[in-house]
Design a protein around this motif. Structure first.
Motif, PDB file in Angstrom:
ATOM      1  N   ARG A  62    -113.747  16.808 -21.074  1.00 11.50           N
ATOM      2  CA  ARG A  62    -112.615  17.496 -20.436  1.00 11.50           C
ATOM      3  C   ARG A  62    -113.089  18.765 -19.741  1.00 11.50           C
ATOM      4  NH1 ARG A  62    -106.812  17.945 -22.805  1.00 11.50           N
ATOM      5  NH2 ARG A  62    -106.040  19.996 -22.270  1.00 11.50           N
ATOM      6  N   ASN A  66    -109.121  23.572 -18.744  1.00 10.59           N
ATOM      7  CA  ASN A  66    -107.874  22.907 -19.138  1.00 10.59           C
ATOM      8  C   ASN A  66    -107.582  23.244 -20.599  1.00 10.59           C
ATOM      9  OD1 ASN A  66    -105.687  21.261 -19.394  1.00 10.59           O
ATOM     10  ND2 ASN A  66    -106.771  19.346 -18.999  1.00 10.59           N
ATOM     11  N   PRO A  67    -106.695  24.237 -20.834  1.00  5.69           N
ATOM     12  CA  PRO A  67    -106.534  24.805 -22.170  1.00  5.69           C
ATOM     13  C   PRO A  67    -106.055  23.822 -23.235  1.00  5.69           C
ATOM     14  CG  PRO A  67    -104.832  25.603 -20.669  1.00  5.69           C
ATOM     15  CD  PRO A  67    -105.795  24.846 -19.848  1.00  5.69           C
ATOM     16  N   ILE A 104     -95.466  28.136 -24.516  1.00  6.65           N
ATOM     17  CA  ILE A 104     -96.534  29.023 -24.021  1.00  6.65           C
ATOM     18  C   ILE A 104     -96.108  30.476 -24.230  1.00  6.65           C
ATOM     19  CG2 ILE A 104     -97.938  29.666 -22.011  1.00  6.65           C
ATOM     20  CD1 ILE A 104     -98.212  26.730 -22.373  1.00  6.65           C
ATOM     21  N   THR A 121    -102.704  33.382 -21.775  1.00  3.88           N
ATOM     22  CA  THR A 121    -101.595  32.806 -22.535  1.00  3.88           C
ATOM     23  C   THR A 121    -102.148  31.739 -23.479  1.00  3.88           C
ATOM     24  OG1 THR A 121    -101.279  31.239 -20.742  1.00  3.88           O
ATOM     25  CG2 THR A 121     -99.835  33.167 -20.767  1.00  3.88           C
ATOM     26  N   ALA A 123    -100.875  28.068 -25.730  1.00  2.41           N
ATOM     27  CA  ALA A 123     -99.863  27.036 -25.999  1.00  2.41           C
ATOM     28  C   ALA A 123     -99.854  26.761 -27.500  1.00  2.41           C
ATOM     29  CB  ALA A 123    -100.222  25.770 -25.231  1.00  2.41           C
ATOM     30  N   PRO A 146    -106.234  18.867 -28.223  1.00  2.00           N
ATOM     31  CA  PRO A 146    -105.725  18.101 -27.089  1.00  2.00           C
ATOM     32  C   PRO A 146    -105.567  16.653 -27.545  1.00  2.00           C
ATOM     33  CG  PRO A 146    -108.087  18.293 -26.891  1.00  2.00           C
ATOM     34  CD  PRO A 146    -107.703  18.980 -28.190  1.00  2.00           C
ATOM     35  N   SER A 147    -105.062  15.800 -26.672  1.00  2.00           N
ATOM     36  CA  SER A 147    -104.973  14.387 -27.028  1.00  2.00           C
ATOM     37  C   SER A 147    -106.389  13.835 -27.248  1.00  2.00           C
ATOM     38  CB  SER A 147    -104.257  13.631 -25.920  1.00  2.00           C
ATOM     39  OG  SER A 147    -104.823  13.949 -24.663  1.00  2.00           O
ATOM     40  N   ILE A 187     -93.808  20.661 -22.680  1.00  2.00           N
ATOM     41  CA  ILE A 187     -94.409  22.014 -22.620  1.00  2.00           C
ATOM     42  C   ILE A 187     -93.481  22.944 -21.839  1.00  2.00           C
ATOM     43  CG2 ILE A 187     -96.382  23.432 -21.937  1.00  2.00           C
ATOM     44  CD1 ILE A 187     -98.167  21.029 -22.058  1.00  2.00           C
ATOM     45  N   ARG A 199     -94.250  20.340 -18.601  1.00  2.00           N
ATOM     46  CA  ARG A 199     -94.527  18.919 -18.832  1.00  2.00           C
ATOM     47  C   ARG A 199     -93.337  18.339 -19.586  1.00  2.00           C
ATOM     48  NH1 ARG A 199     -99.811  17.214 -22.238  1.00  2.00           N
ATOM     49  NH2 ARG A 199     -98.579  17.880 -24.017  1.00  2.00           N
ATOM     50  N   LYS A 232     -98.604  24.865 -13.066  1.00  2.00           N
ATOM     51  CA  LYS A 232     -98.709  25.966 -14.038  1.00  2.00           C
ATOM     52  C   LYS A 232     -99.447  25.535 -15.308  1.00  2.00           C
ATOM     53  CE  LYS A 232     -95.588  29.166 -14.643  1.00  2.00           C
ATOM     54  NZ  LYS A 232     -94.283  29.654 -15.090  1.00  2.00           N
ATOM     55  N   ALA A 233     -99.376  24.243 -15.643  1.00  2.00           N
ATOM     56  CA  ALA A 233    -100.201  23.723 -16.746  1.00  2.00           C
ATOM     57  C   ALA A 233    -101.447  23.118 -16.105  1.00  2.00           C
ATOM     58  CB  ALA A 233     -99.456  22.665 -17.538  1.00  2.00           C
ATOM     59  N   PRO A 234    -102.601  23.759 -16.296  1.00  2.00           N
ATOM     60  CA  PRO A 234    -103.795  23.303 -15.572  1.00  2.00           C
ATOM     61  C   PRO A 234    -104.040  21.800 -15.704  1.00  2.00           C
ATOM     62  CG  PRO A 234    -104.250  25.348 -16.731  1.00  2.00           C
ATOM     63  CD  PRO A 234    -102.876  24.925 -17.149  1.00  2.00           C
ATOM     64  N   GLY A 235    -103.708  21.230 -16.857  1.00  2.00           N
ATOM     65  CA  GLY A 235    -103.991  19.812 -17.092  1.00  2.00           C
ATOM     66  C   GLY A 235    -103.206  18.879 -16.192  1.00  2.00           C
TER      67      GLY A 235
HETATM   68  P1  AMP Z   1    -103.154  17.712 -24.074  1.00  2.00           P
HETATM   69  O1  AMP Z   1    -103.423  18.548 -25.257  1.00  2.00           O
HETATM   70  O2  AMP Z   1    -104.257  16.774 -23.744  1.00  2.00           O
HETATM   71  O3  AMP Z   1    -101.811  17.095 -24.153  1.00  2.00           O
HETATM   72  O4  AMP Z   1    -103.096  18.740 -22.880  1.00  2.00           O
HETATM   73  C1  AMP Z   1    -102.556  20.014 -23.068  1.00  2.00           C
HETATM   74  C2  AMP Z   1    -101.737  20.412 -21.879  1.00  2.00           C
HETATM   75  O5  AMP Z   1    -101.222  21.725 -22.137  1.00  2.00           O
HETATM   76  C3  AMP Z   1    -102.545  20.488 -20.613  1.00  2.00           C
HETATM   77  O6  AMP Z   1    -101.780  19.967 -19.527  1.00  2.00           O
HETATM   78  C4  AMP Z   1    -102.754  21.971 -20.461  1.00  2.00           C
HETATM   79  O7  AMP Z   1    -102.990  22.324 -19.136  1.00  2.00           O
HETATM   80  C5  AMP Z   1    -101.476  22.557 -21.033  1.00  2.00           C
HETATM   81  N1  AMP Z   1    -101.642  23.929 -21.514  1.00  2.00           N
HETATM   82  C6  AMP Z   1    -102.311  24.324 -22.629  1.00  2.00           C
HETATM   83  N2  AMP Z   1    -102.327  25.665 -22.729  1.00  2.00           N
HETATM   84  C7  AMP Z   1    -101.648  26.148 -21.649  1.00  2.00           C
HETATM   85  C8  AMP Z   1    -101.320  27.445 -21.178  1.00  2.00           C
HETATM   86  N3  AMP Z   1    -101.709  28.537 -21.825  1.00  2.00           N
HETATM   87  N4  AMP Z   1    -100.623  27.559 -20.030  1.00  2.00           N
HETATM   88  C9  AMP Z   1    -100.226  26.449 -19.360  1.00  2.00           C
HETATM   89  N5  AMP Z   1    -100.513  25.186 -19.758  1.00  2.00           N
HETATM   90  C10 AMP Z   1    -101.214  25.022 -20.885  1.00  2.00           C
END
Ligand code: AMP
Ligand code: MG
Length: 352
Positions: A62, A66-67, A104, A121, A123, A146-147, A187, A199, A232-235
């Motif tokens: 990953r 991507n936080p 967040i 920030t 999550a 993460p997943s 999210i 999300r 806003k959510a990098p992922g």
């Molecule tokens: P996953 O854990 O694989 O479901 O991915 C976590 C999701 O949370 C990703 O889309 C990240 O970009 C998002 N996410 C985690 N921390 C933050 C944050 N501080 N601000 C915005 N998005 C976040």
């Protein structure tokens, strides 16, 4: 490395205390453990340990901007991590935690930048799944997770999916059965007012608006971003959930959708392609003679959500080259279902 796979009773994890203790030991020693939650399986490491966070990125392949979501097993674990909880965040917490909602907040320094992808920030989620709660609380630290899939692949909703992606790459997989919701958490960014949906998931926009009033929705939730636009959510910028097959979503009146898919599938088959169709209990009979996967019941969208990632993985397993999927209405849970499906299809939607 050898990956240990251990089954835990989903309803009563306390009868498998020694397995949970083993998993917690691995975490305390900086290792990685995949565990079930009510959304999807998570790939856990100590959220306060920068090295563990880096191992998570490496195991998943990953990108490290991507936080990770930080998981807790008690509300008291939230306050040391975050700098302020707004009144609206408090209301969401009271209504939906423990549950499939990630919030967040501004982060405190205790959360390393490796965990927050360099953002200021963090999550946080408090999951409801009994195995997740028992595991996190035995660890005694918040768990970044993460997943538990290879980056870009559909999220895992069974331990077997995790094993397929992660065997040999992590220390342990706790098998706690299949995930109840099957889609990743909702999210919401609570650092802005009104809070912003980043999300969609099982806690729907309607459910939250009823409680806290107005909310905004990040553009990346409903449509493909244009060149240069940032979610806003990098992922959310990554092509996610993609099986190898080329997926097309077909939207319109259901009878027209069935007719179009059948024509395309006949054509593809005649040309020698392996074509799959993702249908529902309401429509499966329309596609006789083709490879049909039944995703669920249109009257019960939660069945569709719970099966979605399993079906996408199955498309690969069965070697489909081309897959047609029927469209679902984008209200409530449908918003989360279509968000994942559209990404899987690279936003290829045929409108009839
Ligand atoms: P996953 O854990 O694989 O479901 O991915 C976590 C999701 O949370 C990703 O889309 C990240 O970009 C998002 N996410 C985690 N921390 C933050 C944050 N501080 N601000 C915005 N998005 C976040
Ligand atoms: Mg993921």
């Amino acid at each position: 490395m050898d990956t240990l796979l251990a089954k835990v009773d989903a309803e009563n994890p306390s009868i498998n205390k020694e397995i949970i203790a083993k998993a917690a030991d691995i975490i305390k020693n900086g290792g990685l453990v995949a565990f079930p939650t009510e959304t999807v399986y998570g790939l856990g490491g100590n959220a306060l340990d920068a090295q563990a966070a880096m191992k998570i990125y490496a195991a998943k392949g990953r990108p490290s901007d991507n936080p990770l979501i930080v998981h807790i097993s008690d509300i008291s674990q939230l306050y040391p991590l975050v700098d302020g909880v707004s009144e609206k965040a408090e209301a969401l917490i009271n209504a939906f935690w423990p549950g499939p909602l990630t919030l967040i907040f501004k982060k405190k320094d205790i959360v390393p930048p490796e965990t927050s992808g360099g953002l200021d920030t963090v999550a946080v989620r408090y999951p409801e799944n009994k195995v997740a709660k028992a595991f996190i609380s035995a660890c005694g630290v918040p768990i970044a997770a993460p997943s538990a899939n290879t980056s870009g692949k559909p999220s895992p909703t069974r331990a077997s999916h995790v094993a397929y992606d992660m065997d040999g790459r992590i220390d342990m997989i706790i098998d706690g059965g299949s995930c109840e919701f099957g889609l990743e958490s909702t999210i919401v960014d609570t650092t802005c007012d009104p809070p912003c949906l980043l999300r969609p998931g099982a806690v729907t926009l309607g459910m939250m608006k009823e409680l806290i009033g107005d909310m905004t929705v990040d553009k990346a939730v409903v449509s493909a971003l244009k060149e240069g636009e940032k979610p806003k959510a990098p992922g959310m910028k990554y092509t996610h959930y993609s099986p190898k097959a080329d997926i097309t979503i077909v939207k319109g009146d259901l009878d027209k959708v069935e007719k179009y898919i059948l024509e395309q599938a006949d054509k593809g088959k005649a040309e020698g392609h392996k074509v799959g169709i993702i249908a529902t209990v309401q429509t499966e009979d329309s596609y006789k003679g083709h490879n049909v996967l039944v995703i669920g019941d249109r009257e019960h969208p939660e069945t569709i959500a719970a099966n979605l990632f399993k079906m996408l993985r199955k498309c690969d397993f069965l070697g489909f080259e081309k897959v047609y999927v029927e469209y679902f209405d984008e209200d409530e849970l449908g918003m989360a279902i279509m968000n994942r499906l559209k990404k899987a299809a690279g936003y290829d939607v045929v409108v009839l």
